[in-house]
Write an enzyme that holds these catalytic residues in place. Structure first.
Site, PDB file in Angstrom:
ATOM      1  N   ASP A  16       0.799  -1.219   0.067  1.00 33.96           N
ATOM      2  CA  ASP A  16      -0.058  -0.180   0.054  1.00 33.96           C
ATOM      3  C   ASP A  16       0.907   1.291   0.147  1.00 33.96           C
ATOM      4  O   ASP A  16       2.106   1.198   0.406  1.00 33.96           O
ATOM      5  CB  ASP A  16      -0.909  -0.244   1.161  1.00 33.96           C
ATOM      6  N   TYR A  38       6.740  -8.175   8.556  1.00 36.19           N
ATOM      7  CA  TYR A  38       6.395  -6.806   8.615  1.00 36.19           C
ATOM      8  C   TYR A  38       6.597  -6.359  10.095  1.00 36.19           C
ATOM      9  O   TYR A  38       6.502  -7.117  11.323  1.00 36.19           O
ATOM     10  CB  TYR A  38       4.677  -6.577   8.472  1.00 36.19           C
ATOM     11  N   ASP A  54      -6.739   1.644   7.960  1.00 38.55           N
ATOM     12  CA  ASP A  54      -5.579   1.989   8.120  1.00 38.55           C
ATOM     13  C   ASP A  54      -5.655   3.723   8.192  1.00 38.55           C
ATOM     14  O   ASP A  54      -6.732   4.438   8.146  1.00 38.55           O
ATOM     15  CB  ASP A  54      -4.531   1.794   7.038  1.00 38.55           C
ATOM     16  N   ARG A  81      -3.640  -4.638   7.909  1.00 40.36           N
ATOM     17  CA  ARG A  81      -4.610  -3.826   8.545  1.00 40.36           C
ATOM     18  C   ARG A  81      -5.787  -4.473   8.863  1.00 40.36           C
ATOM     19  O   ARG A  81      -6.463  -3.997   9.659  1.00 40.36           O
ATOM     20  CB  ARG A  81      -4.859  -2.712   7.413  1.00 40.36           C
TER      21      ARG A  81
END
Length: 291
Positions: free
Chosen positions: A41, A69, A83, A179
């Protein structure tokens, strides 16, 4: 003149789309044949694996590998995108949420789980991207999908009035939305949640230690040769000259018991020949890289 075939591990900057990075690397590599393995993203930073020329044929196989992550989850607020890019749609105090409840909620989201993708995502519904439907105000019904969260670790808990910020580290299977984990943790705790920061630290064997910024690549366009890229990501099989000739012409080899995923096949001189997949007693070519 192009830079040859291989992978480029990019440290994607914030506010760039994955397509922006591909466009930049097409100019740097002087070729249109550039693609990426697994979208990030715009808000997210970190590892984006780019294939140049023949290495674009590796990308679909690399996209299926485990990813890592680091992120920050804010509890106490819900957004329409799950998010910080979206608008806050609800607020509920997280002040009463205990550390024990946090860890219990995270434990529920660890292992093999069913995850509903975010409404604003690139999933196709009846041929149209979910995010396009969501922007038109349409309710998008997305089906839960199986994903695996190998590790979900809390590194720091910060409390500020009605809000809690969690710094987390996550290792997960391909197709996982971080998310959505933030959303589901907040929903489970009754206060709502969304993701405020995300950095991808790893795609398969390629991590931040190998990644280069756009500025660094503009200064010196470093490319990981195909043979090195395959040897790092997949089991390696070295074959005889006879077997090399078979593979070069798309022929099958006897299985060598190297597992269900792709296997890199190399000639006696170390040249990368192909990716093969073992099915039963045979190893069948997935992609042949030699002329």
């Amino acid at each position: 003149m192009t830079s040859g075939s291989g992978l480029v591990v990019v440290d994607k900057p914030a506010d760039w789309t994955s397509h922006d990075v591909v466009g930049k690397l097409r100019r740097l590599a002087r070729t249109r044949r550039v693609g990426h393995a697994g979208t990030l993203d715009p808000m997210a930073t970190g590892v984006l694996v780019i294939g140049v020329e023949k290495a674009t044929r590796l990308l679909g196989h690399l996209a299926l590998t485990e990813k890592g992550y680091d992120g920050t989850i804010r509890l106490g607020q819900t957004t329409n995108t799950d998010d910080a890019e979206g608008e806050i749609t609800a607020s509920a105090s997280a002040a009463a949420v205990t550390d024990e409840a946090l860890h219990a909620g995270i434990a529920k989201l660890t292992g093999e789980i069913q995850q509903v993708p975010p409404q604003v995502s690139a999933i196709k519904v009846n041929g149209e991207r979910a995010y396009k439907m969501a922007r038109k105000g349409e309710e998008v019904e997305l089906k839960a999908r199986p994903v695996t969260i190998h590790d979900f670790t809390v590194k720091e808990i910060r409390r500020d009035g009605d809000l809690i910020d969690l710094d987390v580290s996550i290792a997960c299977s391909s197709g996982t939305y971080i998310r959505a984990l933030a959303r589901d943790l907040g929903a489970d705790l009754g206060c709502g949640g969304h993701l405020t920061a995300l950095r991808r630290t790893r795609v398969g064997p390629y991590d931040l230690s190998m990644a280069r910024t756009i500025e660094q690549l503009t200064e010196e366009f470093a490319i990981l040769p195909m043979a090195e890229a395959v040897a790092a990501a997949f089991p390696r099989r070295d074959v005889t000259e006879d077997d090399a000739r078979k593979v070069m012409h798309g022929g099958k080899l006897p299985a060598a018991g190297l597992g269900p995923g792709p296997v890199g096949v190399f000639a006696p001189d170390g040249t990368l020949l192909a990716l093969v997949e073992e099915q039963g007693h045979a190893a069948k070519p997935l992609a042949v890289f030699v002329p």
